[in-house]
Design a protein around this motif. Structure first.
Motif, short mmCIF file in Angstrom:
data_model
loop_
_atom_site.label_atom_id
_atom_site.label_comp_id
_atom_site.label_asym_id
_atom_site.label_seq_id
_atom_site.Cartn_x
_atom_site.Cartn_y
_atom_site.Cartn_z
N ARG A 28 -0.03 -3.03 6.23
CA ARG A 28 -1.48 -3.20 6.20
C ARG A 28 -2.19 -2.20 7.21
O ARG A 28 -1.66 -1.96 8.32
N GLN A 29 -3.29 -1.60 6.67
CA GLN A 29 -4.23 -0.83 7.61
C GLN A 29 -3.55 0.55 8.10
O GLN A 29 -4.40 1.05 9.05
N VAL A 30 -2.74 1.19 7.50
CA VAL A 30 -2.19 2.27 7.98
C VAL A 30 -2.86 3.49 7.51
O VAL A 30 -2.86 4.56 8.04
N GLY A 31 -3.67 3.53 6.44
CA GLY A 31 -4.41 4.54 5.96
C GLY A 31 -3.99 4.80 4.48
O GLY A 31 -4.72 6.06 4.06
N LYS A 32 -3.45 4.07 3.80
CA LYS A 32 -3.16 4.38 2.34
C LYS A 32 -4.23 4.71 1.70
O LYS A 32 -4.32 5.75 0.99
N SER A 33 -5.21 3.69 1.43
CA SER A 33 -6.26 4.06 0.56
C SER A 33 -7.16 5.02 1.02
O SER A 33 -7.72 5.86 0.17
N THR A 34 -7.53 5.22 2.32
CA THR A 34 -8.36 6.30 3.03
C THR A 34 -7.81 7.58 2.60
O THR A 34 -8.45 8.54 1.91
N ASP A 77 -6.17 0.59 -6.10
CA ASP A 77 -5.79 0.13 -4.82
C ASP A 77 -5.23 -1.18 -4.70
O ASP A 77 -5.92 -2.05 -5.29
N GLU A 78 -4.40 -1.43 -3.78
CA GLU A 78 -3.81 -3.01 -3.72
C GLU A 78 -3.41 -3.39 -4.86
O GLU A 78 -3.44 -4.36 -5.53
N VAL A 79 -2.33 -2.69 -5.41
CA VAL A 79 -1.93 -2.84 -7.01
C VAL A 79 -0.97 -4.08 -7.08
O VAL A 79 -0.78 -4.67 -8.03
N TRP A 103 -2.41 6.90 -9.73
CA TRP A 103 -2.26 6.77 -8.27
C TRP A 103 -2.34 5.60 -7.73
O TRP A 103 -3.36 4.82 -8.12
N LEU A 104 -1.33 4.68 -6.91
CA LEU A 104 -1.37 3.55 -6.92
C LEU A 104 -1.16 3.44 -5.31
O LEU A 104 -0.40 4.17 -4.71
N THR A 105 -1.83 2.22 -4.58
CA THR A 105 -1.40 1.90 -3.21
C THR A 105 -1.11 0.46 -3.17
O THR A 105 -1.34 -0.34 -4.11
N GLY A 106 0.03 0.12 -2.42
CA GLY A 106 0.42 -1.32 -2.21
C GLY A 106 0.74 -1.51 -0.79
O GLY A 106 1.61 -1.08 -0.51
#
Length: 408
Positions: A28-34, A77-79, A103-106
């Motif tokens: 969590r919060q490492v910068g994936k979405s950004t 985001d947050e798939v 493109w997915l983040t999870g």
């Protein structure tokens, strides 16, 4: 806040040209979405987050309608919160040869990896992101070394200041969470408290079914206390008031969540009498320092565990280098039943590169004596040395050097 370029960008974009789906996982919060939102700027790619309850409900109830509303190319985001999407993504992938459509983040979880692997095998590339590295924080290029020879190290040194122990331990104590840049010590403490309560403990319960939250919290602190040491599940369990078998399961949970990683010992058929117990490290040293109640850089620097933290920091930086780089790199350590040990063994291009990690600026050259034991492996032994607080690279012998920490 100014965007910090991530070393993973290069590999992500390359994979987006090769795969129909690319997913970035990590703690969590490492910068994936950004990172993905930055890369999607001005591209016309639709962005949608599964944190939105109404959108999430639609995605899980009617995936076909969801993709009519949010058409590819799309960033989801947050798939992991909308598992029903995976089968529909598979159908849409098979209808088009277009690459990089999804493109997915999870946030990293065992359930997410299984869902993605089962539904999208052959269609998806999965990358792991860590918190910010020293290079990323300093705005340095993604220049993972091909060699640890003296000439290569001296070339790298030209672009960098002298190694400085205060700078290094500031990095160690602060960690690399993007949201924490420029926070003072008081706000940093509150951030970590919130991070543990809002993310780690909730994910432990919701994603992993852990009901003994107080025991799990103690276990998390115990892992921080044992960072850099050989894993002993009975000792970890005892510190948390649970059995060794439960401690082993909980360690797997923390690995899956991207909080810790286990460095496996180097082993091949040519080497006899090797131990098979891994060593435990934290992916982010700032979280490790917080859990062990180090309240400032200086208390950590002057504390009894400062050497362990430097080792954790070096290994985690090398982990980032090996994950983001172009080459296949294996990271291990060496330890035999005679207690002979090498802190880090990097395997690259068929060569083994051995490293010791020392807090001293002028470490004893005898620290590399165990390197010769790798000759029995049958592999070619490449350049290595002692990663330490030396100001500049300096030769120990023809193959090994003093390597300043800030050159990693």
């Amino acid at each position: 806040m100014t965007y910090i370029h991530r070393s993973l960008e290069r590999k992500f974009l390359k994979m987006s040209h090769a795969f129909k789906v690319v997913m970035v996982t990590g703690a969590r919060q490492v910068g994936k979405s950004t990172m993905l939102k930055h890369l999607a700027q001005d591209s016309g790619r639709t962005y949608v987050s599964m944190d939105d309850g109404d959108v999430r409900e639609l995605a899980n109830r009617d995936p076909k309608l969801f993709f009519q509303m949010y058409q590819p190319p799309v960033l989801i985001d947050e798939v992991q919160k909308a598992p029903a999407l995976f089968e529909q993504i598979k159908i849409l992938c098979d209808e088009s040869e277009e690459r990089g459509r999804f493109w997915l983040t999870g946030s990293q979880s065992k359930k997410l990896m299984k869902q993605a692997g089962d539904s999208l095998a052959g269609r998806i590339g999965i990358l792991k992101m860590y918190s910010l590295s020293a290079k990323e924080l300093e705005g340095r290029p993604d220049d993972i070394p091909d060699s640890y020879s003296l000439s290569s190290l001296l070339q790298r040194k030209k672009a960098l200041p002298d190694n400085n122990i205060l700078d290094v331990y500031s990095r160690i104590w602060e960690g690399g969470m993007p949201d924490m840049i420029s926070m003072d010590a008081e706000i940093r403490r509150e951030y970590w408290n919130s991070y543990i309560d809002a993310y780690l403990m909730r994910d432990a319960v919701d994603d992993n079914g852990i009901l003994d939250t107080e025991g799990f919290r103690k276990f998390l602190r115990a892992c921080a206390a044992f960072s850099g040491e050989l894993v002993n599940y009975n000792d970890l369990g005892s510190a948390a008031g649970v059995s060794g078998s439960t401690a082993k399961e909980w360690a797997k949970v923390l690995q899956t969540m991207g909080i810790i990683f286990l460095l496996e010992p180097y082993y091949n058929n040519e080497l006899k009498r090797m131990i098979k117990t891994p060593k435990l490290y934290f992916c982010d040293t700032g979280l490790c320092a917080f859990l062990s109640s180090w309240t400032s850089r200086d208390t950590l620097l002057n504390g009894a565990a400062s050497g362990h933290y430097l080792e954790n920091y070096v290994v985690s930086e090398m982990l980032r280098n090996s994950s983001y780089g172009e080459k296949k790199v294996n990271l291990n350590f060496y330890r035999d039943t005679n207690q002979k040990e090498i802190d880090l063994v990097l395997e690259m291009d068929g060569q083994l590169h051995p490293f010791e990690i020392k807090r001293a600026a002028s470490p004893d050259p005898k620290a590399i004596r165990a390197f010769s034991l790798l000759a029995k492996s049958g592999k070619e032994i490449g350049s290595g040395g002692i990663i330490c607080m030396a100001a500049k690279p300096f030769p120990i012998n023809a193959d090994n050097n003093l390597i300043p920490v800030n050159l990693l």
